[in-house]
Design a protein around this motif. Structure first.
Motif, mmCIF file in Angstrom:
data_model
loop_
_atom_site.group_PDB
_atom_site.id
_atom_site.type_symbol
_atom_site.label_atom_id
_atom_site.label_comp_id
_atom_site.label_asym_id
_atom_site.label_seq_id
_atom_site.Cartn_x
_atom_site.Cartn_y
_atom_site.Cartn_z
ATOM 1 N N LEU A 275 0.846 -1.284 0.036
ATOM 2 C CA LEU A 275 0.001 0.114 -0.012
ATOM 3 C C LEU A 275 0.976 1.110 0.032
ATOM 4 O O LEU A 275 0.356 2.294 0.145
ATOM 5 C CB LEU A 275 -0.920 -0.040 1.219
ATOM 6 C CG LEU A 275 -1.917 -1.034 1.292
ATOM 7 C CD1 LEU A 275 -2.758 -1.227 2.756
ATOM 8 C CD2 LEU A 275 -3.013 -1.048 0.252
ATOM 9 N N GLY A 276 2.305 1.201 -0.193
ATOM 10 C CA GLY A 276 3.155 1.985 -0.104
ATOM 11 C C GLY A 276 3.360 2.831 1.345
ATOM 12 O O GLY A 276 4.056 3.831 1.295
ATOM 13 N N VAL A 277 3.394 1.904 2.096
ATOM 14 C CA VAL A 277 3.742 2.350 3.639
ATOM 15 C C VAL A 277 4.777 1.470 3.963
ATOM 16 O O VAL A 277 4.528 0.215 4.290
ATOM 17 C CB VAL A 277 2.362 2.166 4.603
ATOM 18 C CG1 VAL A 277 2.885 2.738 5.908
ATOM 19 C CG2 VAL A 277 1.303 2.982 4.230
ATOM 20 N N LYS A 278 6.057 2.028 4.186
ATOM 21 C CA LYS A 278 6.990 1.084 4.994
ATOM 22 C C LYS A 278 6.944 1.126 6.274
ATOM 23 O O LYS A 278 6.769 2.008 7.150
ATOM 24 C CB LYS A 278 8.372 2.061 4.511
ATOM 25 C CG LYS A 278 9.470 1.305 5.325
ATOM 26 C CD LYS A 278 10.924 2.244 4.919
ATOM 27 C CE LYS A 278 12.177 1.510 5.623
ATOM 28 N NZ LYS A 278 13.220 2.398 5.466
ATOM 29 N N VAL A 279 7.034 -0.123 6.828
ATOM 30 C CA VAL A 279 6.862 -0.322 8.423
ATOM 31 C C VAL A 279 8.150 -1.434 8.726
ATOM 32 O O VAL A 279 8.659 -2.073 7.980
ATOM 33 C CB VAL A 279 5.527 -1.686 8.401
ATOM 34 C CG1 VAL A 279 5.325 -1.818 9.774
ATOM 35 C CG2 VAL A 279 4.281 -0.879 7.730
#
Length: 320
Positions: free
Chosen positions: A82-86
Motif C-alpha cells: 500500500l506504499g507504507v514502509k513498516v
C-alpha cells in the motif's frame, strides 16, 4: 467529555479531511511515530497518519511474541504493497520478561502498557526525535477503562495520566470519537483492503489477553495454535469476533487409552455491532464438534474444549 460520532451519522470523506487538517496543524513540520498491529483501529490510524504526514510519520510493527501465527510478516508485507514502509522490531524478550510470574489480569495489562510505552516504544520515540505518537484509541476503549471493566492499554488522559510527563511525548488519537463500526467505514474510505477494515477485533495485549494465569512462550504457543484453527473454521459465519482462550486449570482427559491430565481451551464467538454489548453466536453443533476435534488432535496438551454461552454484560468479549 468525548462527543461520540455514531456510524450512521458519519460522513467519512468529511471526517478524513477534517482529521488530516487537525493532524497537520498539530504536528506542523515535526515528526510523528506510530505502532501498527494490523488490527482495524491501528491500520486505519496508520493510513490516516500517512495521508496527513507522508514520510514524516514513522511506522513500526513491534514483535512482542504475543501475536497470531505469521502476523508480523503478513502485516509488514501488506502495508508495503500500500506504499507504507513498516519497520519490524523484535522485542519478544522484553515482553516475556515483563510478564514473568504475573497472573492477575490488570497487572498483566499494566506490564504490557509500561513495557510498550515506556521501554520499547519510549526508547524508539527518543531515538527518532518524534514528539507525537499516533494511536487508534476508540470510544469503547475509553468506556471500558473509565467504567473499571478492564484497563485498555492505550487509555491515559481519561485516567489522569499525562503522556508527555509520563512517557515524554504527546499522543494523537484521531479515532477516539468512533466505535468499531465507524472505524471500519473510515478504513474503507482511506483505501484499506477489505481483509483489513473488516478484520475481527484483536486485543491490544494480543494473545496474552487470552491466557488465564501465567504468560509464557509455551502457553502463548498453545493458544496461538488454537487461534489459527478457530479463526480458519469460523471465518465464514459472519460473527463480530471469535477466539480461543487457554484456561489455567488442568482437567482429566483420555489420550491413546491413557489418562491425560491436560489443558482446556474455551472458544468464544460473538455477535455484536460495536462491542458494547454482545451475544454468543448460535453455531451449529457439528461446527463446534469439528472445532473441538481439530484442537484436541492438533494442539499438544489440550484434552478439553468448551464453548462460552454467556452474554456481554455480564461477561466481557476478551477473557483477561
Amino acid at each position: 467529555m468525548i462527543t461520540e460520532i455514531k456510524a450512521h451519522d458519519l460522513d467519512t470523506k468529511q471526517f478524513v479531511e477534517q482529521k488530516i487538517e487537525e493532524i497537520r496543524s498539530t504536528v506542523k513540520e515535526g515528526l510523528a511515530i506510530n505502532a501498527l498491529s494490523g488490527g482495524v483501529d491501528s491500520s486505519t490510524v496508520t493510513m490516516l497518519g500517512h495521508r496527513a504526514l507522508g514520510d514524516r510519520l514513522r511506522t513500526v510493527f513491534i514483535e512482542n511474541g504475543l501475536m497470531r501465527e505469521g502476523e508480523p510478516e503478513w502485516v509488514v508485507n501488506l502495508f508495503g504493497s500500500l506504499g507504507v514502509k513498516v519497520e519490524l522490531v523484535d522485542a519478544r524478550e522484553e515482553f516475556f520478561s515483563a510478564l514473568e510470574g504475573i497472573t492477575d489480569p490488570e497487572e498483566k495489562r499494566e506490564a504490557i502498557t509500561q513495557t510498550f510505552y515506556k521501554d520499547v516504544f519510549g526508547r524508539m520515540v527518543k531515538e527518532s526525535g518524534a514528539k507525537y505518537l499516533f494511536q487508534g484509541t476508540i470510544l469503547t476503549d475509553v468506556d471500558e477503562t473509565v467504567a473499571g471493566i478492564k484497563r485498555q492499554h492505550n487509555v491515559f488522559e481519561q485516567l489522569g495520566i499525562d503522556p508527555q510527563e509520563t512517557f515524554g511525548y504527546h499522543i494523537i488519537e484521531p479515532l477516539i470519537q468512533l466505535r468499531k463500526d465507524g472505524v471500519r467505514k473510515v478504513g474503507e474510505e482511506l483505501g484499506l483492503p477489505e481483509e483489513i477494515f473488516q478484520r475481527i477485533p484483536f486485543p491490544g495485549p494480543a494473545l496474552s489477553a487470552r491466557v488465564i494465569g501465567a504468560v509464557t512462550p509455551e502457553r502463548i504457543d498453545t493458544v496461538r495454535r488454537a487461534t489459527t484453527i478457530v479463526e480458519r473454521r469460523l471465518e465464514g459465519y459472519g460473527a463480530f469476533q471469535y477466539m480461543a482462550i487457554l484456561h489455567e486449570d488442568r482437567v482429566t482427559g483420555m489420550r491413546d487409552r491413557k489418562r491425560d491430565y491436560g489443558q482446556q481451551i474455551e472458544i468464544r464467538c460473538w455477535d455484536s455491532v460495536d462491542a458494547r454489548t454482545a451475544t454468543p453466536t448460535r453455531l451449529p453443533f457439528d461446527v463446534l464438534e469439528g472445532l473441538a476435534g481439530e484442537i484436541v488432535n492438533d494442539v499438544p496438551g489440550i484434552v478439553s474444549v468448551t464453548y462460552n454461552i454467556a452474554t456481554k454484560p455480564p461477561s466481557t468479549i476478551e477473557v483477561v
